[in-house]
Design an enzyme around this catalytic site. Sequence first.
Site, PDB file in Angstrom:
ATOM      1  N   GLY A   1      -1.012   0.280   3.535  1.00 12.26           N
ATOM      2  CA  GLY A   1       0.290  -0.043   4.107  1.00 12.26           C
ATOM      3  C   GLY A   1       0.887   1.105   4.891  1.00 12.26           C
ATOM      4  O   GLY A   1       1.524   0.893   5.936  1.00 12.26           O
TER       5      GLY A   1
ATOM      6  N   LEU B   1      -0.644   3.569   6.636  1.00 12.96           N
ATOM      7  CA  LEU B   1      -1.232   3.756   7.964  1.00 12.96           C
ATOM      8  C   LEU B   1      -0.936   2.563   8.879  1.00 12.96           C
ATOM      9  O   LEU B   1      -0.673   2.727  10.078  1.00 12.96           O
ATOM     10  CB  LEU B   1      -2.749   3.987   7.844  1.00 12.96           C
ATOM     11  CG  LEU B   1      -3.380   4.563   9.110  1.00 12.96           C
ATOM     12  CD1 LEU B   1      -2.786   5.922   9.456  1.00 12.96           C
ATOM     13  CD2 LEU B   1      -4.891   4.682   8.986  1.00 12.96           C
TER      14      LEU B   1
ATOM     15  N   LYS C   1       6.729  -6.173  10.394  1.00  6.87           N
ATOM     16  CA  LYS C   1       7.491  -4.921  10.416  1.00  6.87           C
ATOM     17  C   LYS C   1       6.607  -3.682  10.479  1.00  6.87           C
ATOM     18  O   LYS C   1       5.562  -3.626   9.850  1.00  6.87           O
ATOM     19  CB  LYS C   1       8.369  -4.836   9.168  1.00  6.87           C
ATOM     20  CG  LYS C   1       9.508  -5.814   9.212  1.00  6.87           C
ATOM     21  CD  LYS C   1      10.586  -5.442   8.245  1.00  6.87           C
ATOM     22  CE  LYS C   1      10.378  -6.014   6.890  1.00  6.87           C
ATOM     23  NZ  LYS C   1      11.562  -5.975   6.040  1.00  6.87           N
TER      24      LYS C   1
ATOM     25  N   LYS D   1      13.780   5.534   3.388  1.00  3.42           N
ATOM     26  CA  LYS D   1      12.562   4.740   3.510  1.00  3.42           C
ATOM     27  C   LYS D   1      12.597   3.874   4.774  1.00  3.42           C
ATOM     28  O   LYS D   1      13.582   3.182   5.041  1.00  3.42           O
ATOM     29  CB  LYS D   1      12.480   3.861   2.254  1.00  3.42           C
ATOM     30  CG  LYS D   1      11.290   3.004   2.185  1.00  3.42           C
ATOM     31  CD  LYS D   1      10.368   3.365   1.050  1.00  3.42           C
ATOM     32  CE  LYS D   1       9.168   2.480   1.098  1.00  3.42           C
ATOM     33  NZ  LYS D   1       7.985   3.073   1.597  1.00  3.42           N
TER      34      LYS D   1
HETATM   35  N1  LIG Z   1       5.379  -3.454   6.849  1.00  2.00           N
HETATM   36  C1  LIG Z   1       5.547  -4.159   5.761  1.00  2.00           C
HETATM   37  O1  LIG Z   1       5.924  -5.329   5.812  1.00  2.00           O
HETATM   38  C2  LIG Z   1       5.248  -3.552   4.432  1.00  2.00           C
HETATM   39  C3  LIG Z   1       5.177  -4.368   3.295  1.00  2.00           C
HETATM   40  C4  LIG Z   1       4.873  -3.784   2.063  1.00  2.00           C
HETATM   41  C5  LIG Z   1       4.637  -2.422   1.988  1.00  2.00           C
HETATM   42  N2  LIG Z   1       4.734  -1.652   3.110  1.00  2.00           N
HETATM   43  C6  LIG Z   1       4.502  -0.211   3.053  1.00  2.00           C
HETATM   44  O2  LIG Z   1       3.191   0.015   2.575  1.00  2.00           O
HETATM   45  C7  LIG Z   1       3.142   1.287   1.950  1.00  2.00           C
HETATM   46  C8  LIG Z   1       2.343   1.177   0.670  1.00  2.00           C
HETATM   47  O3  LIG Z   1       1.047   0.770   1.013  1.00  2.00           O
HETATM   48  P1  LIG Z   1      -0.213   1.150   0.133  1.00  2.00           P
HETATM   49  O4  LIG Z   1       0.083   0.908  -1.276  1.00  2.00           O
HETATM   50  O5  LIG Z   1      -1.357   0.475   0.768  1.00  2.00           O
HETATM   51  O6  LIG Z   1      -0.291   2.744   0.266  1.00  2.00           O
HETATM   52  P2  LIG Z   1      -1.224   3.724   1.110  1.00  2.00           P
HETATM   53  O7  LIG Z   1      -1.438   3.250   2.479  1.00  2.00           O
HETATM   54  O8  LIG Z   1      -0.638   5.084   0.915  1.00  2.00           O
HETATM   55  O9  LIG Z   1      -2.617   3.671   0.333  1.00  2.00           O
HETATM   56  C9  LIG Z   1      -2.677   4.126  -0.987  1.00  2.00           C
HETATM   57  C10 LIG Z   1      -3.791   5.166  -1.172  1.00  2.00           C
HETATM   58  O10 LIG Z   1      -5.042   4.513  -1.143  1.00  2.00           O
HETATM   59  C11 LIG Z   1      -5.923   5.151  -0.232  1.00  2.00           C
HETATM   60  N3  LIG Z   1      -6.816   4.097   0.229  1.00  2.00           N
HETATM   61  C12 LIG Z   1      -6.576   3.171   1.175  1.00  2.00           C
HETATM   62  N4  LIG Z   1      -7.591   2.280   1.207  1.00  2.00           N
HETATM   63  C13 LIG Z   1      -8.494   2.665   0.275  1.00  2.00           C
HETATM   64  C14 LIG Z   1      -9.751   2.150  -0.162  1.00  2.00           C
HETATM   65  N5  LIG Z   1     -10.261   1.010   0.327  1.00  2.00           N
HETATM   66  N6  LIG Z   1     -10.398   2.810  -1.134  1.00  2.00           N
HETATM   67  C15 LIG Z   1      -9.871   3.925  -1.697  1.00  2.00           C
HETATM   68  N7  LIG Z   1      -8.696   4.455  -1.328  1.00  2.00           N
HETATM   69  C16 LIG Z   1      -8.010   3.832  -0.351  1.00  2.00           C
HETATM   70  C17 LIG Z   1      -5.026   5.778   0.776  1.00  2.00           C
HETATM   71  O11 LIG Z   1      -5.637   6.871   1.408  1.00  2.00           O
HETATM   72  C18 LIG Z   1      -3.851   6.221  -0.085  1.00  2.00           C
HETATM   73  O12 LIG Z   1      -4.141   7.460  -0.692  1.00  2.00           O
HETATM   74  C19 LIG Z   1       4.591   1.716   1.730  1.00  2.00           C
HETATM   75  O13 LIG Z   1       4.903   2.743   2.629  1.00  2.00           O
HETATM   76  C20 LIG Z   1       5.396   0.471   2.060  1.00  2.00           C
HETATM   77  O14 LIG Z   1       6.648   0.778   2.611  1.00  2.00           O
HETATM   78  C21 LIG Z   1       5.019  -2.198   4.313  1.00  2.00           C
END
Ligand SMILES: NC(=O)c1ccc[n+]([C@@H]2O[C@H](COP(=O)([O-])OP(=O)(O)OC[C@H]3O[C@@H](n4cnc5c(N)ncnc54)[C@H](O)[C@@H]3O)[C@@H](O)[C@H]2O)c1
Length: 427
Positions: free
Chosen positions: A142, A144, A179, A188
């Site tokens: 999320g 990236l 978004k 945030k």
């Molecule tokens: N735009 C939107 O509608 C929306 C909705 C929900 C969440 N978000 C955002 O998403 C973010 C959270 O996303 P997240 O939980 O994916 O966090 P993230 O992108 O930080 O990923 C979590 C961790 O997992 C690692 N990673 C990613 N893919 C992997 C894989 N296949 N194998 C091993 N490691 C991997 C990443 O390097 C990171 O360290 C928050 O910033 C939140 O605000 C956005």
Amino acid sequence: MSVSSSELVGLTGDSAQALSGPGLYAYSERIDSWTVRATKPVSYEVRVADGLFDLTRTDLLEPAGAPGQRTRRFVVLDANVDLLHGSRIRAYFDYHDVEYHLCVVPANETVKDFDTTARVVRELDAFGIDRRREPVIVIGGGVLMDIVGLASSLYRRGTPFIRVPTTLIGLVDAGVGAKTGVNFNGHKNRLGTYFPADLTLLDRSFLSTIDRRHIGNGLAEILKIALIKDVRLFRLLEEHGPLLLDEKFQGECEQGEDVAREVVRRAIHGMLEELQPNLWETTLERCVDYGHTFSPTVEMRALPELLHGEAVCIDMALTTVIAHRRGLVDTVDRDRVLAVMRSLELPVWDELLNQPELLTAALLDTVRHRDGLQRLPLPHGIGEAVFVNDLTERELLDAVAELGDLAQGLAQGLAQDLAQDREGGRV
Ligand SMILES: NC(=O)c1ccc[n+]([C@@H]2O[C@H](COP(=O)([O-])OP(=O)(O)OC[C@H]3O[C@@H](n4cnc5c(N)ncnc54)[C@H](O)[C@@H]3O)[C@@H](O)[C@H]2O)c1
Ligand SMILES: [Zn+2]
């Protein structure tokens, strides 16, 4: 500003307000002003694409390069995904003779900022792309996807992009909406845009390398959809939550595969059903905001201790207690909800809740964000939501105190279970 004569077709001049239809403009002679109205249809696709990097799949190669030209792609890749999956991603583009640039970004919440966005844009500008034939590709979680979405929306005032989510939150939430955004000034997602990817490609196999805690993190957003609109999804989590955690949605047994597929499908379906009629968030009463009233402030304050979904879960635990105290949720359902949270290995409490000024500041910030009203989604039973605008500080603090007691009871129960398991030689 200059307006060409061909654009002045709607001008009637003599009326006080010459209103024209949608797509034209209105001119008011009385106040000498023009009002422009235009609508832009939006369509984007979210496609299940298991085995996305199998050499036979072509989802990422369309559209191809201009006749006689190689296909080119600018690919932004999460650094952890690069370590774990980079070789098959490179092999795929090499096999198809794509001219590509891999922009590898170490992504996590602490670097979800404008500097990282600018870095992506700099590399994108150096590579150069044809906007019609060379969509930007982002492969990551999320964080990236939000960064690259923002970069794509800004670059040349909008450049098409494709999302390949690699985390569970990415698959069911961040990858399917409109978004983009980065954190700014300690807040945030304070800088962001509405700019959906043209295509999101969902390949569950990426989840095989996610650690258990991040699977739980994504399950929190799935639980959100279950609580506000899908009781069947709630029952699936209640019955199979630990299996999903164990198997990381890889369907190692037949039942695991069926459950994983249905849970992902229902979560995305529920999310899109809510998003489509309100993509630009003109309606501020959004039940998908459930769990996102106090959590943005708590998450930022706790950074990096709490993950996004964990902060959302604490918010949902608190608002479940508020709903119970109002008679919207009965005691049996409240306890079922808290038990499912624990079985998904999610927190229902954080010491930050003991800071009343933090919670009231969070509520205030949310009210500002929701145009002056709380518009607080609360569960109504399991599977429905209502909105309230009259939560008082006293009510909030009483609910916090009750949640503290419940959380302590749950923790003690968990410790006892563990002790019994040890005695029985199961741990
Ligand atoms: N735009 C939107 O509608 C929306 C909705 C929900 C969440 N978000 C955002 O998403 C973010 C959270 O996303 P997240 O939980 O994916 O966090 P993230 O992108 O930080 O990923 C979590 C961790 O997992 C690692 N990673 C990613 N893919 C992997 C894989 N296949 N194998 C091993 N490691 C991997 C990443 O390097 C990171 O360290 C928050 O910033 C939140 O605000 C956005
Ligand atoms: Zn969220």
